[in-house]
Design a protein around this motif. Structure first.
Motif, PDB file in Angstrom:
ATOM      1  N   MET A   1       4.846 -45.692  45.701  1.00  0.00           N
ATOM      2  CA  MET A   1       3.942 -46.200  44.686  1.00  0.00           C
ATOM      3  C   MET A   1       3.183 -45.020  44.090  1.00  0.00           C
ATOM      4  O   MET A   1       2.735 -44.144  44.815  1.00  0.00           O
ATOM      5  CB  MET A   1       2.977 -47.186  45.336  1.00  0.00           C
ATOM      6  N   GLU A   2       3.069 -45.014  42.753  1.00  0.00           N
ATOM      7  CA  GLU A   2       2.414 -43.911  42.065  1.00  0.00           C
ATOM      8  C   GLU A   2       1.305 -44.458  41.182  1.00  0.00           C
ATOM      9  O   GLU A   2       1.455 -45.497  40.544  1.00  0.00           O
ATOM     10  CB  GLU A   2       3.436 -43.162  41.203  1.00  0.00           C
ATOM     11  N   ARG A   3       0.194 -43.732  41.144  1.00  0.00           N
ATOM     12  CA  ARG A   3      -0.953 -44.171  40.346  1.00  0.00           C
ATOM     13  C   ARG A   3      -1.288 -43.072  39.337  1.00  0.00           C
ATOM     14  O   ARG A   3      -1.401 -41.907  39.700  1.00  0.00           O
ATOM     15  CB  ARG A   3      -2.138 -44.429  41.263  1.00  0.00           C
ATOM     16  N   THR A   4      -1.449 -43.458  38.093  1.00  0.00           N
ATOM     17  CA  THR A   4      -1.814 -42.510  37.037  1.00  0.00           C
ATOM     18  C   THR A   4      -3.152 -42.927  36.463  1.00  0.00           C
ATOM     19  O   THR A   4      -3.378 -44.096  36.155  1.00  0.00           O
ATOM     20  CB  THR A   4      -0.760 -42.522  35.913  1.00  0.00           C
ATOM     21  N   GLU A   5      -4.028 -41.954  36.318  1.00  0.00           N
ATOM     22  CA  GLU A   5      -5.367 -42.229  35.788  1.00  0.00           C
ATOM     23  C   GLU A   5      -5.628 -41.289  34.621  1.00  0.00           C
ATOM     24  O   GLU A   5      -5.359 -40.095  34.700  1.00  0.00           O
ATOM     25  CB  GLU A   5      -6.406 -41.998  36.896  1.00  0.00           C
ATOM     26  N   THR A   6      -6.158 -41.820  33.534  1.00  0.00           N
ATOM     27  CA  THR A   6      -6.481 -41.022  32.363  1.00  0.00           C
ATOM     28  C   THR A   6      -7.980 -41.025  32.149  1.00  0.00           C
ATOM     29  O   THR A   6      -8.613 -42.083  32.160  1.00  0.00           O
ATOM     30  CB  THR A   6      -5.795 -41.602  31.098  1.00  0.00           C
ATOM     31  N   VAL A   7      -8.547 -39.832  31.969  1.00  0.00           N
ATOM     32  CA  VAL A   7      -9.983 -39.692  31.740  1.00  0.00           C
ATOM     33  C   VAL A   7     -10.174 -39.099  30.354  1.00  0.00           C
ATOM     34  O   VAL A   7      -9.559 -38.101  29.997  1.00  0.00           O
ATOM     35  CB  VAL A   7     -10.629 -38.763  32.802  1.00  0.00           C
ATOM     36  N   THR A   8     -11.032 -39.721  29.547  1.00  0.00           N
ATOM     37  CA  THR A   8     -11.331 -39.233  28.208  1.00  0.00           C
ATOM     38  C   THR A   8     -12.772 -38.771  28.165  1.00  0.00           C
ATOM     39  O   THR A   8     -13.676 -39.480  28.601  1.00  0.00           O
ATOM     40  CB  THR A   8     -11.115 -40.354  27.163  1.00  0.00           C
ATOM     41  N   ARG A   9     -12.977 -37.574  27.621  1.00  0.00           N
ATOM     42  CA  ARG A   9     -14.334 -37.037  27.500  1.00  0.00           C
ATOM     43  C   ARG A   9     -14.584 -36.675  26.047  1.00  0.00           C
ATOM     44  O   ARG A   9     -13.703 -36.159  25.364  1.00  0.00           O
ATOM     45  CB  ARG A   9     -14.485 -35.786  28.361  1.00  0.00           C
ATOM     46  N   THR A  10     -15.805 -36.911  25.594  1.00  0.00           N
ATOM     47  CA  THR A  10     -16.195 -36.548  24.247  1.00  0.00           C
ATOM     48  C   THR A  10     -17.234 -35.447  24.333  1.00  0.00           C
ATOM     49  O   THR A  10     -18.216 -35.570  25.067  1.00  0.00           O
ATOM     50  CB  THR A  10     -16.800 -37.760  23.500  1.00  0.00           C
ATOM     51  N   THR A  11     -17.019 -34.369  23.583  1.00  0.00           N
ATOM     52  CA  THR A  11     -17.952 -33.258  23.574  1.00  0.00           C
ATOM     53  C   THR A  11     -18.545 -33.140  22.180  1.00  0.00           C
ATOM     54  O   THR A  11     -17.813 -33.107  21.192  1.00  0.00           O
ATOM     55  CB  THR A  11     -17.235 -31.940  23.930  1.00  0.00           C
ATOM     56  N   VAL A  12     -19.871 -33.072  22.109  1.00  0.00           N
ATOM     57  CA  VAL A  12     -20.549 -32.904  20.827  1.00  0.00           C
ATOM     58  C   VAL A  12     -21.031 -31.470  20.750  1.00  0.00           C
ATOM     59  O   VAL A  12     -21.788 -31.004  21.600  1.00  0.00           O
ATOM     60  CB  VAL A  12     -21.748 -33.879  20.698  1.00  0.00           C
ATOM     61  N   ARG A  13     -20.563 -30.758  19.717  1.00  0.00           N
ATOM     62  CA  ARG A  13     -20.974 -29.372  19.541  1.00  0.00           C
ATOM     63  C   ARG A  13     -22.017 -29.304  18.448  1.00  0.00           C
ATOM     64  O   ARG A  13     -21.859 -29.899  17.387  1.00  0.00           O
ATOM     65  CB  ARG A  13     -19.767 -28.521  19.183  1.00  0.00           C
ATOM     66  N   ARG A  14     -23.050 -28.572  18.698  1.00  0.00           N
ATOM     67  CA  ARG A  14     -24.122 -28.416  17.710  1.00  0.00           C
ATOM     68  C   ARG A  14     -23.845 -27.178  16.864  1.00  0.00           C
ATOM     69  O   ARG A  14     -23.232 -26.231  17.315  1.00  0.00           O
ATOM     70  CB  ARG A  14     -25.462 -28.273  18.417  1.00  0.00           C
ATOM     71  N   GLY A  15     -24.333 -27.200  15.642  1.00  0.00           N
ATOM     72  CA  GLY A  15     -24.151 -26.052  14.768  1.00  0.00           C
ATOM     73  C   GLY A  15     -23.046 -26.308  13.769  1.00  0.00           C
ATOM     74  O   GLY A  15     -22.339 -27.305  13.820  1.00  0.00           O
ATOM     75  N   PRO A  16     -22.888 -25.362  12.850  1.00  0.00           N
ATOM     76  CA  PRO A  16     -21.882 -25.553  11.805  1.00  0.00           C
ATOM     77  C   PRO A  16     -20.466 -25.466  12.363  1.00  0.00           C
ATOM     78  O   PRO A  16     -20.193 -24.745  13.316  1.00  0.00           O
ATOM     79  CB  PRO A  16     -22.152 -24.397  10.833  1.00  0.00           C
TER      80      PRO A  16
END
Length: 96
Positions: A1-16
């Motif tokens: 049995m195999e388990r796959t997990e996906t993690v999504t991260r959002t990064t907010v960058r400041r500046g131009p």
């Protein structure tokens, strides 16, 4: 049995944001077409005065170099080089 997990991260960058300007005539042409379409769709209505000013400045530069453009069209100047491939060789290979 195999388990796959996906993690999504959002990064907010400041500046131009980093903007890469077009490097040759073909890239400038493509950028101007995109800008023209955005203006027609009304995405830049609040910046209309700024765009008009910049387009007038661009037209002034074109008028300054009109002789060079005419020489180029007459074959008196060498043609501009074709656009360079974008990205590394490895990335270009992977896109195929």
């Amino acid at each position: 049995m195999e388990r796959t997990e996906t993690v999504t991260r959002t990064t907010v960058r400041r500046g131009p944001a980093k903007v890469r300007l077009p490097e040759d005539i073909w890239e400038w042409q493509a950028a101007l077409v995109q800008l023209q379409n955005a203006v027609r769709e009304g995405r830049f209505t609040s910046f209309l005065d700024l765009l008009v000013r910049d387009l007038e400045a661009t037209a002034a530069v074109a008028r300054e170099h009109q002789n060079d453009l005419e020489k180029l069209l007459a074959g008196e100047l060498p043609a501009p080089r074709p656009p360079r491939p974008q990205g590394s060789k490895k990335k270009r290979r992977n896109r195929r």
